[in-house]
Design a protein around this motif. Structure first.
Motif, mmCIF file in Angstrom:
data_model
loop_
_atom_site.group_PDB
_atom_site.id
_atom_site.type_symbol
_atom_site.label_atom_id
_atom_site.label_comp_id
_atom_site.label_asym_id
_atom_site.label_seq_id
_atom_site.Cartn_x
_atom_site.Cartn_y
_atom_site.Cartn_z
ATOM 1 N N GLY A 1 42.049 39.990 56.565
ATOM 2 C CA GLY A 1 42.741 41.159 56.039
ATOM 3 C C GLY A 1 42.241 41.517 54.658
ATOM 4 O O GLY A 1 42.072 40.638 53.798
ATOM 5 N N ILE A 2 42.004 42.783 54.447
ATOM 6 C CA ILE A 2 41.401 43.251 53.202
ATOM 7 C C ILE A 2 42.196 42.836 51.973
ATOM 8 O O ILE A 2 41.629 42.335 50.998
ATOM 9 N N GLN A 3 43.506 43.001 52.000
ATOM 10 C CA GLN A 3 44.302 42.701 50.804
ATOM 11 C C GLN A 3 44.314 41.206 50.510
ATOM 12 O O GLN A 3 44.086 40.790 49.365
ATOM 13 N N SER A 4 44.551 40.388 51.525
ATOM 14 C CA SER A 4 44.584 38.935 51.325
ATOM 15 C C SER A 4 43.238 38.401 50.867
ATOM 16 O O SER A 4 43.159 37.562 49.963
ATOM 17 N N VAL A 5 42.175 38.882 51.480
ATOM 18 C CA VAL A 5 40.827 38.423 51.122
ATOM 19 C C VAL A 5 40.474 38.852 49.702
ATOM 20 O O VAL A 5 39.996 38.044 48.896
ATOM 21 N N MET A 6 40.724 40.101 49.375
ATOM 22 C CA MET A 6 40.362 40.590 48.039
ATOM 23 C C MET A 6 41.207 39.915 46.961
ATOM 24 O O MET A 6 40.696 39.628 45.871
ATOM 25 N N ASP A 7 42.479 39.636 47.228
ATOM 26 C CA ASP A 7 43.316 38.922 46.257
ATOM 27 C C ASP A 7 42.681 37.576 45.906
ATOM 28 O O ASP A 7 42.633 37.183 44.737
ATOM 29 N N ALA B 1 31.892 43.219 48.587
ATOM 30 C CA ALA B 1 33.274 43.327 49.094
ATOM 31 C C ALA B 1 34.085 44.298 48.233
ATOM 32 O O ALA B 1 34.851 45.116 48.756
ATOM 33 N N GLU B 2 33.904 44.224 46.923
ATOM 34 C CA GLU B 2 34.628 45.136 46.027
ATOM 35 C C GLU B 2 34.211 46.587 46.280
ATOM 36 O O GLU B 2 35.049 47.489 46.265
ATOM 37 N N GLU B 3 32.939 46.786 46.526
ATOM 38 C CA GLU B 3 32.431 48.135 46.816
ATOM 39 C C GLU B 3 33.043 48.677 48.109
ATOM 40 O O GLU B 3 33.458 49.838 48.178
ATOM 41 N N ILE B 4 33.117 47.838 49.124
ATOM 42 C CA ILE B 4 33.708 48.253 50.403
ATOM 43 C C ILE B 4 35.205 48.499 50.236
ATOM 44 O O ILE B 4 35.734 49.509 50.717
ATOM 45 N N ALA B 5 35.881 47.593 49.553
ATOM 46 C CA ALA B 5 37.335 47.701 49.383
ATOM 47 C C ALA B 5 37.714 48.992 48.663
ATOM 48 O O ALA B 5 38.740 49.604 48.980
#
Length: 160
Positions: free
Chosen positions: A79-85, A104-108
């Motif tokens: 999941g984007i939010q859990s992974v990015m956190d 990942a930051e660019e994609i998010a």
């Protein structure tokens, strides 16, 4: 998830050595545009060291641990939010996986939070996702921007 600085450093080292950051295009027949963007971080260990993965799970508070048939175990966060956190916390301590996090930051930044992806945005994001092929030494990736373009060219054009 509240991690100490020492835990962040340890987990970052674990991810650098025995982990993977993945962005994938996954075929989904029930999705309007036929594909989903799946985001995950996976930590790997021999089954005999699964306690380390359970410790990670307890610290991170997300995801699941599973044992594979080949004697390996995985701790996966999806999941984007859990992974990015998690990645944002680990980023200062990462070495090998830092390019993965920057991508990942660019994609998010491009993924909408509360709206669906449209065809144009999905194609845009897929071009960035294709870059993970090289970062992760992927040999089996089959869903790429070219796959999406072929899929969309076979579909009746939609108004977004």
């Amino acid at each position: 998830m509240k991690l100490s600085e020492l835990e962040k450093a340890y987990i970052a080292g674990f991810l650098d050595g025995d982990g993977c950051v993945m962005f994938q295009l996954v075929r989904r027949k029930d999705y309007i545009y036929g594909y989903q963007v799946r985001v995950s971080v996976v930590f790997y260990q021999k089954k005999s060291h699964i306690d380390h993965l359970y410790w990670l799970h307890k610290k991170c508070g997300k995801g699941y641990v599973r044992v594979r048939n080949d004697g390996m175990a995985e701790y996966t966060i999806v999941g984007i939010q859990s992974v990015m956190d998690l990645l944002v916390q680990l980023k200062p301590n990462l070495r090998l996986k830092k390019p993965h996090v920057l991508l990942a930051e660019e994609i998010a930044k491009r993924l909408p939070r509360y709206t669906r992806l449209n065809q144009e945005l999905l194609l845009d994001v897929s071009q960035l996702i294709d870059q993970y092929t090289h970062l992760n030494y992927s040999k089996r990736r089959t869903n790429t921007t070219a796959t999406l373009q072929a899929f969309f060219s076979q579909k009746i054009p939609r108004n977004d």
